[in-house]
Design a protein around this motif. Structure first.
Motif, mmCIF file in Angstrom:
data_model
loop_
_atom_site.group_PDB
_atom_site.id
_atom_site.type_symbol
_atom_site.label_atom_id
_atom_site.label_comp_id
_atom_site.label_asym_id
_atom_site.label_seq_id
_atom_site.Cartn_x
_atom_site.Cartn_y
_atom_site.Cartn_z
ATOM 1 N N ALA A 97 -5.746 11.569 -6.420
ATOM 2 C CA ALA A 97 -6.684 10.626 -5.791
ATOM 3 C C ALA A 97 -6.100 9.211 -5.803
ATOM 4 O O ALA A 97 -6.253 8.446 -4.843
ATOM 5 C CB ALA A 97 -8.025 10.661 -6.526
ATOM 6 N N TRP A 98 -5.431 8.868 -6.888
ATOM 7 C CA TRP A 98 -4.806 7.544 -7.016
ATOM 8 C C TRP A 98 -3.741 7.345 -5.938
ATOM 9 O O TRP A 98 -3.688 6.309 -5.281
ATOM 10 C CB TRP A 98 -4.194 7.419 -8.407
ATOM 11 C CG TRP A 98 -3.284 6.249 -8.624
ATOM 12 C CD1 TRP A 98 -1.940 6.275 -8.820
ATOM 13 C CD2 TRP A 98 -3.661 4.858 -8.669
ATOM 14 N NE1 TRP A 98 -1.453 5.013 -8.988
ATOM 15 C CE2 TRP A 98 -2.489 4.113 -8.890
ATOM 16 C CE3 TRP A 98 -4.877 4.175 -8.531
ATOM 17 C CZ2 TRP A 98 -2.483 2.734 -8.994
ATOM 18 C CZ3 TRP A 98 -4.871 2.790 -8.622
ATOM 19 C CH2 TRP A 98 -3.688 2.086 -8.858
ATOM 20 N N GLN A 99 -2.916 8.368 -5.718
ATOM 21 C CA GLN A 99 -1.878 8.224 -4.686
ATOM 22 C C GLN A 99 -2.506 8.144 -3.294
ATOM 23 O O GLN A 99 -2.072 7.359 -2.460
ATOM 24 C CB GLN A 99 -0.905 9.398 -4.772
ATOM 25 C CG GLN A 99 -0.081 9.336 -6.056
ATOM 26 C CD GLN A 99 1.422 9.333 -5.794
ATOM 27 O OE1 GLN A 99 2.074 10.330 -6.005
ATOM 28 N NE2 GLN A 99 1.963 8.208 -5.345
ATOM 29 N N HIS A 100 -3.553 8.950 -3.084
ATOM 30 C CA HIS A 100 -4.188 8.961 -1.765
ATOM 31 C C HIS A 100 -4.971 7.686 -1.474
ATOM 32 O O HIS A 100 -5.193 7.328 -0.323
ATOM 33 C CB HIS A 100 -5.113 10.182 -1.628
ATOM 34 C CG HIS A 100 -4.361 11.476 -1.561
ATOM 35 N ND1 HIS A 100 -4.958 12.695 -1.798
ATOM 36 C CD2 HIS A 100 -3.059 11.747 -1.307
ATOM 37 C CE1 HIS A 100 -4.058 13.669 -1.687
ATOM 38 N NE2 HIS A 100 -2.893 13.104 -1.387
ATOM 39 N N ALA A 101 -5.389 7.035 -2.531
ATOM 40 C CA ALA A 101 -6.224 5.834 -2.324
ATOM 41 C C ALA A 101 -5.424 4.716 -1.665
ATOM 42 O O ALA A 101 -5.955 3.928 -0.872
ATOM 43 C CB ALA A 101 -6.812 5.367 -3.656
ATOM 44 N N GLU A 102 -4.164 4.619 -2.022
ATOM 45 C CA GLU A 102 -3.217 3.686 -1.382
ATOM 46 C C GLU A 102 -3.494 2.208 -1.589
ATOM 47 O O GLU A 102 -2.623 1.457 -1.989
ATOM 48 C CB GLU A 102 -3.100 3.983 0.134
ATOM 49 C CG GLU A 102 -2.552 5.363 0.400
ATOM 50 C CD GLU A 102 -2.364 5.657 1.885
ATOM 51 O OE1 GLU A 102 -2.657 4.809 2.732
ATOM 52 O OE2 GLU A 102 -1.899 6.793 2.191
#
Lengths: 467, 467
Positions: B37-42
């Motif tokens: 989720a952290w990577q996808h949040a950007e």
């Protein structure tokens, strides 16, 4: 900052000047308005209340002053009613009452704006957060003189240790500065939020501002000119009577050789020597008016000595006879008595303590409220129509111009002969004497042997009530 | 106590066991739910807010973290509206937003029960005391992932210095114990009061519980199993990208050779060496999944670097072009961008900052929301009907099973010939490439040269928009 500093210097200079002029004129030290009120008040109660009342444990002062309380929300009195405390004071015959606005945890019992560690943090939202304000309001309602006790020497929450922020370096200095201003701010709040106060009591003194302690004296003098200042290393308008027994030895003079008593090593030489002998006795030749306070906790029996409520301490409540002994050996020796009462986790003075104090007042009233003859104009002599039995007497000198009587005796007219029945050195606000066995006489008189200026007896009463 | 301790050991053991099994099997480190989720949040915003925003002075972190704020009542935002902050995040294109529940003063922006130094002490009584709760509520309303930043390394009010209560001896120990439990209590409050969180960010880490620091990891794992834990000396689920420039160098891998990054001397060897080179680049062979965060304050221009609002700092707001550069050099290099925004004394994000962020989003949208062709099934190739001009491309690999692509290049079909137009090592969540001059081609394809297991491209987009 600058204004405060100037104000401070002006006030202190004025105080010192006044005292020095008096000394230069060779005058006997006189009480100010607050000191006279303090002597006349005679009996008061002090209510200690703080977070650890609710911790279910025995109180250890040494621990408590350095160990922060982990959860302030234990402070949840189920039925808080500070008016009941004041009513207890009234029922005890007290003329003044004090509340610990802060003690050694640093937790303020009122919504201080400068000390965020206060009752507001509890989030009660029930309008009862201001214990100090409500207490003072109740005092006025019930005709009790309100006083506030403020502990700034220790603060376990902020890490203040004997007036000093712990730590070192710049961080310590910042914290010391923060604490000093916070303490001064609290003093200003206490002095400006609640109307005229009878006494402000700094626990263990308020230290020495020259050594970094909060500079509280100018604040009290500015905003509460008629409030008894007790005390810091610059001034003490009353003194601790040298024990927490509720008694002072006889004689106990209203005067003292120094204008302050200090704490620990900051005390003038000899003040803390010989089991506090000088604090206990005072000094008739002392150049400073500084009457004594005899303080004691109500729960001091059975080798206990509890200023705070603790569970299972009911057997520590002093019996009436002991309280009466305190009263006679403090009020009757020219000191002002202050009894410590411990509201419990319900937020009320426990019923046992309250009824014990009621019984105590009954006894005081029984002994002192029915004199054989009202104090008359010719106050130094009491004459009866016929022979009367006298169990004890109460004398009082006018202290307005200082404690002037230094030696006196009492004579009784027994079978037509004036007989010396007792004598004393200090009379002061009150001098009680209980005869070993009642005296049968038709008259009693005071003979003053030694005095300064023009002393004046304002009350001379004789009683016939077996103790 | 015992339960917590057992819980702690069980949780830590489980984490270590899981990681070790993965290592024993020679597996590529995979993200957990929170890391994915952290990577996808950007892109996210972090809002710093604390007492000293209101002191009218320039912020000095070195001073501020050791000098208590004298008057908490300076904290009087005239028009506080944390929803406006969240709307600003939404308007910026941010997918997550964070609030400093406490920073280095120790003042909590929510009515903590364990930390009495909080907004409730302000006595507002206007229902706005819970900035953290209101912020998270607004996040949910506007579809923003909510995160909380908690500073426990410093506390100027309580005298906590790099996880240690200042002072010495028994008093220091008591205070350390108090602070540790208070910090753990705040973590529990933050983890249990407000629903699922996206990220919890301990400023400068949360230290090492074995050395007396608060033991926060088991609490977060117990109550927020899907929240990104960032970070202490036991675990970091993301890493600081080695600068506060909002950019990372290329390549920036999602993996790291250690399971934590520590702080100062507590860091594993080499982590803080060479201008944080390892934090910046990560390590493709690292055994731990730990994607990077590129953080920067919005007010970082003209040699300023302001996480907190200060007066007269408007010229420090980065121009759009710089923000876009950050975005491309962080999100486009497989890092997650976090921009610091500074609500002012009105309690709002200043209009200038807000409109600058809006403009930034317009530019991002202009560059990245109109691809020449939608990502199709056959994602590794883009074919046009006729020759098209391509200014830049965006690639993305599926990170579910870890960062698998280790080398790739892009070929373009130019005049019937496949020509290599760029290449890379790390692709990760996003790989942006802007061509020096637009490429005229009929087709583009990704060629993976080096990978582990079975990588999968999930997005390959081409654009024709001049930057």
């Amino acid at each position: 900052m600058k204004d405060t500093f100037n104000m401070r210097n002006i006030v202190i200079s004025f105080l010192v000047l006044t005292l020095n002029i008096a000394l230069a004129l060779g005058q006997v030290p006189k009480p100010n308005k607050a000191q006279l009120a303090w002597q006349h008040a005679e009996l008061g109660l002090i209510f200690h209340y703080d977070l650890h009342v609710f911790d279910g444990e025995k109180y250890s002062q040494q621990e408590n002053r350095i160990a922060p309380v982990h959860d302030i929300h234990i402070f949840q009195p189920t039925n808080l009613d500070v008016e009941q405390w004041v009513i207890t004071a009234k029922e005890s015959g007290a003329r003044y009452a004090m509340i610990t606005a802060t003690h050694e945890t640093g937790f303020a019992l009122y919504p201080s704006k400068v000390n965020p560690y206060n009752t507001r943090a509890l989030g009660w939202g029930n309008g009862k957060e201001d214990l100090v304000g409500d207490f003072i309001k109740a005092c006025r309602k019930h005709g009790i003189l309100p006083g506030v006790y403020l502990g700034i020497r220790w603060n376990s929450f902020l890490g203040i240790h004997d007036f000093k922020a712990i730590g070192s370096g710049q961080q310590q200095q910042y914290r010391q500065d923060y604490y000093r201003k916070m303490a001064e701010g609290m003093v200003k709040e206490i002095c400006t939020w609640y109307g005229p106060l009878f006494k402000i009591w700094f626990d263990g003194g308020a230290g020495d501002p020259k050594k970094g302690a909060p500079d509280v004296l100018p604040i009290v003098k500015k905003y509460q000119p008629d409030c008894l200042f007790y005390h810091n290393d610059e001034l003490a308008e009353a003194r601790w009577g040298g024990s927490e027994s509720g008694m002072v030895p006889y004689p106990c003079w209203s005067t003292f050789p120094y204008h302050y008593t200090g704490t620990g090593t900051a005390a003038p030489e000899g003040v803390y020597a010989d089991d506090y002998a000088l604090l206990k006795s005072g000094d008739p030749d002392g150049k400073y008016f500084m009457p004594a306070m005899a303080d004691a906790p109500l729960r001091g029996d059975n080798n206990r000595h509890e200023w705070f409520w603790e569970p299972d301490d009911e057997d520590a409540v002093y019996p009436v006879e002991h309280l009466l002994d305190m009263y006679i050996k403090s009020v009757g020796r020219n000191a002002t008595l202050c009894i410590g009462v411990t509201p419990d986790t319900s937020g009320l003075v426990p019923e046992l303590d309250r009824s014990r104090l009621r019984e105590f007042k009954s006894e005081v009233d029984r002994l002192f409220s029915s004199p054989l003859k009202d104090s008359s104009e010719e106050v130094e002599v009491i004459s009866f129509d016929s022979k009367r039995s006298v169990s004890h007497i109460s004398l009082s000198e006018d202290l307005t111009n200082g404690q002037l009587i230094r030696g006196f005796h009492i004579e009784a007219l027994v079978d037509g002969q004036w007989v010396r029945v007792t004598s004393g050195s200090s009379m002061g606000n009150k001098f009680f004497h209980f005869f070993d066995s009642p005296i049968s006489c038709t008259s009693l008189k005071i003979v003053i042997n030694k005095s300064i200026n023009s002393p004046r007896i304002i009350s001379f009463l004789a009683y016939d009530t077996t103790r």
